[in-house]
Scaffold this motif. Structure first.
Motif, PDB file in Angstrom:
ATOM      1  N   VAL A 197       0.832  -1.204   0.000  1.00 51.97           N
ATOM      2  CA  VAL A 197       0.000   0.000   0.000  1.00 51.97           C
ATOM      3  C   VAL A 197       0.869   1.258   0.000  1.00 51.97           C
ATOM      4  N   ILE A 198       1.949   1.247   0.765  1.00 50.00           N
ATOM      5  CA  ILE A 198       2.821   2.422   0.853  1.00 50.00           C
ATOM      6  C   ILE A 198       3.435   2.742  -0.507  1.00 50.00           C
TER       7      ILE A 198
ATOM      8  N   ALA B 259       2.338   1.774  -3.407  1.00 48.14           N
ATOM      9  CA  ALA B 259       1.266   2.120  -4.346  1.00 48.14           C
ATOM     10  C   ALA B 259       0.906   3.603  -4.228  1.00 48.14           C
ATOM     11  N   LEU B 260       0.788   4.099  -3.015  1.00 53.47           N
ATOM     12  CA  LEU B 260       0.475   5.520  -2.814  1.00 53.47           C
ATOM     13  C   LEU B 260       1.631   6.416  -3.238  1.00 53.47           C
ATOM     14  N   ALA B 261       2.860   5.949  -2.997  1.00 52.59           N
ATOM     15  CA  ALA B 261       4.024   6.717  -3.447  1.00 52.59           C
ATOM     16  C   ALA B 261       4.034   6.829  -4.965  1.00 52.59           C
TER      17      ALA B 261
ATOM     18  N   PHE C 247       1.401   6.791  -6.828  1.00 52.12           N
ATOM     19  CA  PHE C 247       0.302   7.687  -7.174  1.00 52.12           C
ATOM     20  C   PHE C 247       0.828   9.112  -7.381  1.00 52.12           C
ATOM     21  N   PHE C 248       1.586   9.622  -6.428  1.00 52.62           N
ATOM     22  CA  PHE C 248       2.095  10.989  -6.520  1.00 52.62           C
ATOM     23  C   PHE C 248       3.216  11.101  -7.553  1.00 52.62           C
TER      24      PHE C 248
ATOM     25  N   THR D 133      -2.965   1.994  -8.878  1.00 53.32           N
ATOM     26  CA  THR D 133      -3.000   3.183  -8.023  1.00 53.32           C
ATOM     27  C   THR D 133      -2.222   4.322  -8.657  1.00 53.32           C
TER      28      THR D 133
ATOM     29  N   GLY E 275      -3.215   8.526 -10.257  1.00 55.41           N
ATOM     30  CA  GLY E 275      -2.417   9.748 -10.223  1.00 55.41           C
ATOM     31  C   GLY E 275      -2.093  10.260 -11.611  1.00 55.41           C
TER      32      GLY E 275
ATOM     33  N   SER F  37       4.007  17.169  -4.992  1.00 58.97           N
ATOM     34  CA  SER F  37       3.673  15.756  -5.211  1.00 58.97           C
ATOM     35  C   SER F  37       4.881  14.861  -4.993  1.00 58.97           C
TER      36      SER F  37
ATOM     37  N   SER G   9       5.323  11.942  -2.085  1.00 58.97           N
ATOM     38  CA  SER G   9       5.762  10.577  -2.400  1.00 58.97           C
ATOM     39  C   SER G   9       6.937  10.175  -1.511  1.00 58.97           C
TER      40      SER G   9
ATOM     41  N   LEU H 151       5.823   9.460   2.160  1.00 56.72           N
ATOM     42  CA  LEU H 151       5.155   8.179   2.326  1.00 56.72           C
ATOM     43  C   LEU H 151       6.142   7.031   2.530  1.00 56.72           C
TER      44      LEU H 151
END
Length: 568
Positions: free
Chosen positions: A364-365, A367-369, A371-372, A509, A513, A539, A543, A546
């Motif tokens: 998850v971490i 994936a979110l990184a 994203f940005f 993810t 973004g 952004s 990233s 995160l």
């Protein structure tokens, strides 16, 4: 004597076979001699790497076509009653020849329904629909790909991409002017395009294990930049004329390689009785198990200090002994749980559940990184040519055609960044630290490019390459190397597979973004380009933040590894 003769003949015969075997490797054309000296698994792995590289390059070529032909579908600042000024008649007028005054203007490049004033918005909606469908489809496709034959699934995906691309091109030849037609096929294109990357990453990861995966994946991911460059050149041949061929030709090429993929792609070593590469080494398993045990021991010691039960030195010795014993125990576990590279008969692997893939540590971490990070990289892909056309560089404006060519240097930086980052991760094993380092470096790179890129064309190109290195590097690492490693995480059982599922979660993810970045830029541009760059820098900073927890864990493990005593 006969027995001796028999023994002698047998010995001579064996020696002749050896000589003939050695001679066979030294005869024939040079390339054939090189191939005959290689192991079977190396040859299959190299062919898989080359074929998957070409496949995803074609994905990017077909994906790029719509942005190339936009100028033929809609021309900004051009009214239909006047058209575009024809330079040849103007030259005649300047020379006093008014015989061709009726040909002063030629019609604007246009295609209904994009001829109205809102043509640019209609095209923007098509881009947004594609990116959103690509992001959502990627998550689902990875889950499906883990449970079906990957070669069949990839072939069907490529054939569907070819069909959708050709269908968009047929709108020119069949004079189709329905906006709904373009909407339907853009949605379909986003969904079928999303099927490619998770499967291809899984195929490459199946052939290349822990030791050299970073460099291999870094080189392999350059297909993104190569595909973007070829995706501008090949469709550009017909973009200003019969633009239908800009879709049809890449679609035919994609269909041809779909057939080659179906006939030749080997998705994993077990299909051809080759040994599986080593996906995790003993150090990875120790890192996974020891980190949690280390935290438990430290927590226990802190409680004892509060109670006052033992001295600090006794606690430290006991903790180190426990840690050393635990490493020894995990070393035995590693020998049993890690698949031996010499074992050709590993048990069949079972696809992991979607929820279990999300629970894998750091999925998850990262994936979110992504994203940005993809928000920034796709903003560059969609808006960099427009930015270069809008600003003065060295006192000149280079126009849309030259600006599109100059923007390719960002992709050049991307190639350098992805390969360099992969090489560093192989040498150090610190994936989070390298990602955060590049993300932090990208912030001043973007700042400097925005404020000093206008000085000269040479300075602009150098700074653009630097931005490509620092922006594309983390993206390449997370999408390929890190996705492959998390898909083979030590927490998984030896008979579980999760590479395609994990890759689809992370890339899906990031795709969200990628859709939001260009959309936000369209709203921010009227307020000034500096605000766009501030958004991009923020952004990249988000990233990096995160990934701070992962960086701290890697630093702690490095300290443990370097300071722990070796107790036999």
């Amino acid at each position: 004597m006969a027995t001796q003769d028999f023994d002698g003949e047998a010995y001579i015969a064996f020696d002749d076979n050896q000589l003939r075997h050695r001679k066979a490797h030294n005869t024939g054309p040079p390339l054939v001699r090189i191939l005959r000296r290689q192991k079977r698994e190396h040859l299959y792995g190299i062919w898989t790497l080359i074929l998957t590289y070409i496949c995803y390059t074609n994905y990017h070529i077909t994906r790029k076509v719509m942005s190339v032909v936009k100028s033929s579908l809609f021309t900004a600042n051009c009214s239909l009653d006047r058209g575009i000024i024809n330079p040849n008649p103007l030259t005649a007028v300047a020379n006093g020849n008014y015989s061709n005054i009726s040909h002063l203007y030629v019609p604007c490049p246009d295609w209904k329904p994009f001829v109205k004033g809102d043509g640019s918005q209609l095209l923007g909606v098509l881009d947004l629909l594609f990116l959103l469908c690509y992001a959502s489809g990627g998550v689902v496709s990875g889950y499906i790909a883990e449970r079906v034959n990957k070669r069949y699934f990839l072939t069907i995906s490529m054939l569907l991409v070819a069909a959708v691309t050709i269908a968009l091109g047929l709108s020119y030849f069949l004079k189709i002017h329905s906006y709904a037609y373009f909407v339907v096929f853009q949605i379909a294109d986003g969904l079928v395009q999303s099927c490619g990357l998770p499967i291809l990453i899984a195929c490459v990861a199946n052939w290349y294990g822990k030791g050299r995966r970073g460099l291999v994946m870094g080189i392999w991911y350059s297909h993104t930049s190569v595909g973007n460059i070829l995706g501008s050149i090949i469709p550009g041949v017909w973009a200003n004329g019969p633009w239908g061929w800009s879709f049809v030709v890449p679609g035919i090429i994609m269909g041809a390689f779909a057939i080659v993929t179906f006939l030749t792609l080997v998705t994993e070593p077990s299909e051809v009785d080759c040994p599986d590469p080593k996906q995790n080494d003993e150090e990875d398993i120790n890192r996974y198990h020891v980190s949690s045990e280390r935290e438990r021991l430290l927590h226990s010691d802190n409680e004892k200090r509060q109670i006052g039960g033992e001295h600090d030195r006794t606690n430290d010795t006991r903790r180190r002994l426990s840690y050393s014993n635990y490493r020894s125990m995990n070393s035995n576990m590693a020998n049993e749980s890690v698949v031996n590279i010499q074992d050709n008969h590993s048990p069949p692997k079972v696809a992991i559940r979607f929820i279990d893939a999300i629970k894998i540590d750091s999925v998850v971490i990262f994936a979110l990184a992504l994203f940005f990070n993809k928000l920034v990289s796709y903003t560059f892909i969609y808006w960099l040519p427009f930015y270069l056309d809008d600003i003065d560089i060295g006192g000149f404006q280079y126009g849309s055609e030259k600006s599109a060519f100059l923007s390719a240097f960002f992709d050049v930086g991307g190639i350098i960044g992805s390969i360099s980052a992969g090489l560093f991760i192989d040498k150090t094993g610190c994936k989070a630290i390298i990602c955060v380092a590049l993300l932090i470096l990208s912030i001043p790179s973007l700042f400097i490019y925005q404020f000093f890129g206008h000085i000269s064309i040479g300075v602009n190109i150098i700074l653009m390459i630097l931005c490509g290195i620092t922006v594309y590097g983390p993206s390449a690492l997370i999408i390929t190397t890190i996705s492959a490693e998390l898909g083979n995480h030590p927490s998984l059982k030896s008979n579980q597979k999760a590479t395609a599922t994990v890759s689809s979660i992370i890339n899906g993810t990031g795709g969200v973004g990628a859709a939001i970045g260009p959309l936000l830029t369209g709203y921010i541009v009227p307020t000034g380009w500096p605000h766009v760059f501030y958004m991009l820098m923020a952004s990249e900073g988000a990233s990096a933040l995160l990934l701070c927890r992962s960086v701290i864990r890697e630093i702690k493990y490095l300290r443990i590894r370097n300071s722990s005593p070796v107790i036999e």
